[in-house]
Design a protein around this motif. Structure first.
Motif, PDB file in Angstrom:
ATOM      1  N   ASN A   1       0.814  -1.212   0.000  1.00 15.11           N
ATOM      2  CA  ASN A   1       0.000   0.000   0.000  1.00 15.11           C
ATOM      3  C   ASN A   1       0.849   1.264   0.000  1.00 15.11           C
ATOM      4  OD1 ASN A   1      -2.418  -1.485   0.133  1.00 15.11           O
ATOM      5  ND2 ASN A   1      -2.221  -1.699   2.351  1.00 15.11           N
ATOM      6  N   GLY A   2       2.163   1.102  -0.027  1.00 17.08           N
ATOM      7  CA  GLY A   2       3.056   2.251  -0.003  1.00 17.08           C
ATOM      8  C   GLY A   2       3.393   2.752  -1.395  1.00 17.08           C
TER       9      GLY A   2
ATOM     10  N   ILE B   1       2.603  -6.515   4.900  1.00 12.88           N
ATOM     11  CA  ILE B   1       1.772  -5.373   4.515  1.00 12.88           C
ATOM     12  C   ILE B   1       2.600  -4.097   4.635  1.00 12.88           C
ATOM     13  CG2 ILE B   1      -0.321  -4.055   5.007  1.00 12.88           C
ATOM     14  CD1 ILE B   1      -1.444  -6.638   6.313  1.00 12.88           C
ATOM     15  N   ILE B   2       2.767  -3.390   3.531  1.00 17.05           N
ATOM     16  CA  ILE B   2       3.437  -2.090   3.554  1.00 17.05           C
ATOM     17  C   ILE B   2       2.372  -1.039   3.803  1.00 17.05           C
ATOM     18  CG2 ILE B   2       5.051  -0.579   2.370  1.00 17.05           C
ATOM     19  CD1 ILE B   2       6.019  -3.484   2.698  1.00 17.05           C
ATOM     20  N   ASP B   3       2.451  -0.395   4.952  1.00 18.11           N
ATOM     21  CA  ASP B   3       1.378   0.486   5.411  1.00 18.11           C
ATOM     22  C   ASP B   3       1.645   1.941   5.049  1.00 18.11           C
ATOM     23  OD1 ASP B   3      -0.975   1.210   6.981  1.00 18.11           O
ATOM     24  OD2 ASP B   3       0.463   2.043   8.412  1.00 18.11           O
ATOM     25  N   ASN B   4       0.588   2.652   4.668  1.00 19.23           N
ATOM     26  CA  ASN B   4       0.689   4.089   4.377  1.00 19.23           C
ATOM     27  C   ASN B   4      -0.194   4.892   5.325  1.00 19.23           C
ATOM     28  OD1 ASN B   4      -1.787   3.355   3.436  1.00 19.23           O
ATOM     29  ND2 ASN B   4      -1.633   4.353   1.436  1.00 19.23           N
ATOM     30  N   ASN B   5      -0.089   4.548   6.621  1.00 17.47           N
ATOM     31  CA  ASN B   5      -0.841   5.224   7.691  1.00 17.47           C
ATOM     32  C   ASN B   5      -2.321   4.870   7.707  1.00 17.47           C
ATOM     33  OD1 ASN B   5       1.397   6.472   8.746  1.00 17.47           O
ATOM     34  ND2 ASN B   5       1.048   8.436   7.751  1.00 17.47           N
ATOM     35  N   GLN B   6      -2.685   3.718   7.146  1.00 18.71           N
ATOM     36  CA  GLN B   6      -4.081   3.294   7.174  1.00 18.71           C
ATOM     37  C   GLN B   6      -4.322   2.144   8.145  1.00 18.71           C
ATOM     38  OE1 GLN B   6      -5.073   2.387   3.098  1.00 18.71           O
ATOM     39  NE2 GLN B   6      -5.386   4.529   2.547  1.00 18.71           N
ATOM     40  N   PHE B   7      -3.261   1.502   8.593  1.00 22.14           N
ATOM     41  CA  PHE B   7      -3.416   0.344   9.466  1.00 22.14           C
ATOM     42  C   PHE B   7      -3.898   0.774  10.842  1.00 22.14           C
ATOM     43  CE2 PHE B   7      -1.415  -2.696  12.531  1.00 22.14           C
ATOM     44  CZ  PHE B   7      -2.179  -3.803  12.209  1.00 22.14           C
ATOM     45  N   LYS B   8      -4.906   0.109  11.343  1.00 20.59           N
ATOM     46  CA  LYS B   8      -5.475   0.403  12.662  1.00 20.59           C
ATOM     47  C   LYS B   8      -5.221  -0.782  13.587  1.00 20.59           C
ATOM     48  CE  LYS B   8      -7.214   4.175  10.947  1.00 20.59           C
ATOM     49  NZ  LYS B   8      -6.591   5.482  11.247  1.00 20.59           N
ATOM     50  N   THR B   9      -4.773  -0.489  14.794  1.00 24.66           N
ATOM     51  CA  THR B   9      -4.495  -1.533  15.771  1.00 24.66           C
ATOM     52  C   THR B   9      -4.687  -0.993  17.175  1.00 24.66           C
ATOM     53  OG1 THR B   9      -2.789  -3.017  16.647  1.00 24.66           O
ATOM     54  CG2 THR B   9      -2.041  -0.938  15.718  1.00 24.66           C
ATOM     55  N   ASN B  10      -4.982  -1.890  18.102  1.00 25.80           N
ATOM     56  CA  ASN B  10      -5.098  -1.517  19.514  1.00 25.80           C
ATOM     57  C   ASN B  10      -3.743  -1.501  20.202  1.00 25.80           C
ATOM     58  OD1 ASN B  10      -7.929  -1.262  19.431  1.00 25.80           O
ATOM     59  ND2 ASN B  10      -8.197  -3.473  19.748  1.00 25.80           N
ATOM     60  N   ASN B  11      -2.699  -1.919  19.489  1.00 23.01           N
ATOM     61  CA  ASN B  11      -1.359  -1.932  20.075  1.00 23.01           C
ATOM     62  C   ASN B  11      -0.890  -0.497  20.290  1.00 23.01           C
ATOM     63  OD1 ASN B  11       1.486  -2.061  20.495  1.00 23.01           O
ATOM     64  ND2 ASN B  11       1.543  -4.061  19.501  1.00 23.01           N
ATOM     65  N   PRO B  12      -0.682  -0.083  21.558  1.00 27.22           N
ATOM     66  CA  PRO B  12      -0.318   1.319  21.826  1.00 27.22           C
ATOM     67  C   PRO B  12       1.063   1.688  21.309  1.00 27.22           C
ATOM     68  CG  PRO B  12      -0.108   0.007  23.822  1.00 27.22           C
ATOM     69  CD  PRO B  12      -0.736  -0.884  22.786  1.00 27.22           C
ATOM     70  N   HIS B  13       1.909   0.685  21.027  1.00 35.18           N
ATOM     71  CA  HIS B  13       3.282   0.961  20.597  1.00 35.18           C
ATOM     72  C   HIS B  13       3.396   1.195  19.092  1.00 35.18           C
ATOM     73  CE1 HIS B  13       4.487  -1.586  24.352  1.00 35.18           C
ATOM     74  NE2 HIS B  13       4.164  -0.354  24.674  1.00 35.18           N
ATOM     75  N   TRP B  14       2.314   0.954  18.349  1.00 30.40           N
ATOM     76  CA  TRP B  14       2.393   1.080  16.894  1.00 30.40           C
ATOM     77  C   TRP B  14       2.719   2.508  16.461  1.00 30.40           C
ATOM     78  CZ3 TRP B  14       3.558  -1.102  12.681  1.00 30.40           C
ATOM     79  CH2 TRP B  14       3.139  -0.610  11.451  1.00 30.40           C
ATOM     80  N   LYS B  15       2.273   3.489  17.217  1.00 29.57           N
ATOM     81  CA  LYS B  15       2.528   4.876  16.826  1.00 29.57           C
ATOM     82  C   LYS B  15       4.003   5.230  16.927  1.00 29.57           C
ATOM     83  CE  LYS B  15       1.112   6.428  21.449  1.00 29.57           C
ATOM     84  NZ  LYS B  15       0.144   7.259  22.207  1.00 29.57           N
ATOM     85  N   TRP B  16       4.778   4.458  17.707  1.00 32.64           N
ATOM     86  CA  TRP B  16       6.218   4.706  17.834  1.00 32.64           C
ATOM     87  C   TRP B  16       7.029   3.751  16.970  1.00 32.64           C
ATOM     88  CZ3 TRP B  16       4.915   3.678  23.520  1.00 32.64           C
ATOM     89  CH2 TRP B  16       4.212   4.765  24.058  1.00 32.64           C
ATOM     90  N   ALA B  17       6.493   2.525  16.756  1.00 33.82           N
ATOM     91  CA  ALA B  17       7.261   1.494  16.061  1.00 33.82           C
ATOM     92  C   ALA B  17       7.235   1.711  14.549  1.00 33.82           C
ATOM     93  CB  ALA B  17       6.696   0.116  16.394  1.00 33.82           C
TER      94      ALA B  17
ATOM     95  N   ILE C   1       4.584  -3.138   8.196  1.00 38.92           N
ATOM     96  CA  ILE C   1       5.764  -2.273   8.207  1.00 38.92           C
ATOM     97  C   ILE C   1       5.429  -0.954   7.524  1.00 38.92           C
ATOM     98  CG2 ILE C   1       6.656  -3.383   6.103  1.00 38.92           C
ATOM     99  CD1 ILE C   1       9.482  -2.938   7.248  1.00 38.92           C
ATOM    100  N   LYS C   2       5.842   0.136   8.136  1.00 39.43           N
ATOM    101  CA  LYS C   2       5.490   1.460   7.628  1.00 39.43           C
ATOM    102  C   LYS C   2       6.313   1.812   6.392  1.00 39.43           C
ATOM    103  CE  LYS C   2       4.010   3.203  12.156  1.00 39.43           C
ATOM    104  NZ  LYS C   2       4.289   4.109  13.286  1.00 39.43           N
ATOM    105  N   ASP C   3       5.635   2.387   5.420  1.00 40.53           N
ATOM    106  CA  ASP C   3       6.303   2.812   4.192  1.00 40.53           C
ATOM    107  C   ASP C   3       7.222   4.005   4.491  1.00 40.53           C
ATOM    108  OD1 ASP C   3       6.367   2.676   1.144  1.00 40.53           O
ATOM    109  OD2 ASP C   3       5.876   4.782   1.473  1.00 40.53           O
ATOM    110  N   PRO C   4       8.433   4.027   3.929  1.00 45.24           N
ATOM    111  CA  PRO C   4       9.360   5.134   4.196  1.00 45.24           C
ATOM    112  C   PRO C   4       8.781   6.514   3.901  1.00 45.24           C
ATOM    113  CG  PRO C   4      10.520   3.351   3.115  1.00 45.24           C
ATOM    114  CD  PRO C   4       9.061   2.979   3.119  1.00 45.24           C
ATOM    115  N   ALA C   5       7.910   6.605   2.913  1.00 45.30           N
ATOM    116  CA  ALA C   5       7.341   7.906   2.564  1.00 45.30           C
ATOM    117  C   ALA C   5       6.487   8.463   3.689  1.00 45.30           C
ATOM    118  CB  ALA C   5       6.495   7.781   1.293  1.00 45.30           C
TER     119      ALA C   5
END
Length: 305
Positions: free
Chosen positions: A33-34, A69-85, A98-102
């Motif tokens: 998705n990136g 899954i290459i994520d472009n800020n659309q992935f939703k999770t209850n994991n509180p650490h995702w915003k930092w990881a 995994i977050k897309d570099p862009a």
């Protein structure tokens, strides 16, 4: 655009963004998705990283399908650490997000390192007794073998070495309830703990722990077989070792700390210089007055004569 056209367009894009790759670990479905990498680039990176891990470790010969899954800020999770990881791995179903570099503002090389880190988690999660592996070992093991351990991790240890309770192994079995600062410290600790194990018990100790688990041991058994120490015994020697080794690392940050005080030092210097100049100015006035009085005294004596 009519609704059914829009639906067809979305489905078409989803199909185009997915690619199935046959890997030594089983079929991997890449959902890209990136915008930073083409599917073929992700495939090449994936195979290269899996082959690297296979060349480094003995791995279980059990092929299972998994997703990346290459994520472009659309992935939703209850994991509180995702915003930092930058990446996260799930075991059921087996997938890496995994977050897309862009979107995460990291380099492409950093992205490749994160992918290798997460693939290491999949490798460990496939062990029979993976549920017995504490979080600190999983993270440190993945960081060590993806070359992520840095000077910053050592400095972070040094800055917190005075808080003894942070360095109890049982506090890092899971990283639950951690804020951003404590989360970052936990990763630094995990990295340094693997270095410590390899330093104290032999440079291949962390690999030997993994290999012992590969042959059916749980984590505590594998740790003892490798080090001749129980986890409790290791916990007892860990903090004194770290305190002795890393307490001086915080001195590295002194130049930055001094830089922060430069404005205050300039103000103090200005005040001291002003006081000194005023003293000099008063001395000059006093000397001039003395010279004037002496001159008058001489004139008086001349007149009298």
């Amino acid at each position: 655009m009519k609704p059914y056209y829009l639906s067809i367009f979305i489905i078409f894009n989803i199909l185009l963004s997915n690619i199935d790759v046959d890997t030594p670990w089983g079929k991997c479905t890449i959902i890209n998705n990136g915008t930073s990498f083409k599917n073929t680039e992700i495939e090449k990176i994936l195979l290269k990283k899996i082959n690297k891990l296979n060349n480094t470790f003995n791995v279980l010969d059990n092929q299972k399908s998994f997703n990346i899954i290459i994520d472009n800020n659309q992935f939703k999770t209850n994991n509180p650490h995702w915003k930092w990881a930058l990446g996260i791995t799930y075991s059921s179903p087996e997938r890496i997000i995994i977050k897309d570099p862009a979107n995460s503002h990291i380099s492409k090389n950093r992205f490749k390192t994160v992918l290798e880190h997460e693939l290491n988690h999949i490798m460990v999660n496939r062990l029979k007794n993976s549920g017995t592996v504490p979080r600190w070992f999983k993270e440190g093991f993945a960081m060590f073998y993806s070359n992520e351990v840095s000077l910053n991790h050592r400095i972070k240890i040094a800055k917190n070495i005075h808080v003894k309770e942070y360095f109890n192994l049982s506090n890092l079995n899971k990283f639950t309830g951690f804020n951003k600062s404590r989360f970052d410290l936990a990763y630094a600790q995990s990295a340094i703990y693997i270095l410590t194990i390899n330093k104290l018990f032999g440079e291949h100790s962390s690999t030997n722990i993994y290999n012992n688990m590969l042959h059916g041991m749980n984590f505590e058994q594998a740790f003892y077989s490798t080090t001749s120490k129980s986890l409790s015994e290791f916990n007892d020697i860990l903090y004194p070792h770290l305190k002795k080794k890393y307490k001086w690392f915080k001195l590295i940050t002194l130049p930055n700390q001094m830089f922060a005080f430069f404005p205050l030092l300039l103000i103090i210097g200005f005040i001291m210089r002003s006081i000194k100049n005023k003293k000099i100015e008063k001395r000059w006035i006093l000397e001039e007055e003395i010279e004037r009085l002496e001159s008058l005294k001489i004139d008086d004596e001349i007149e009298k004569n």
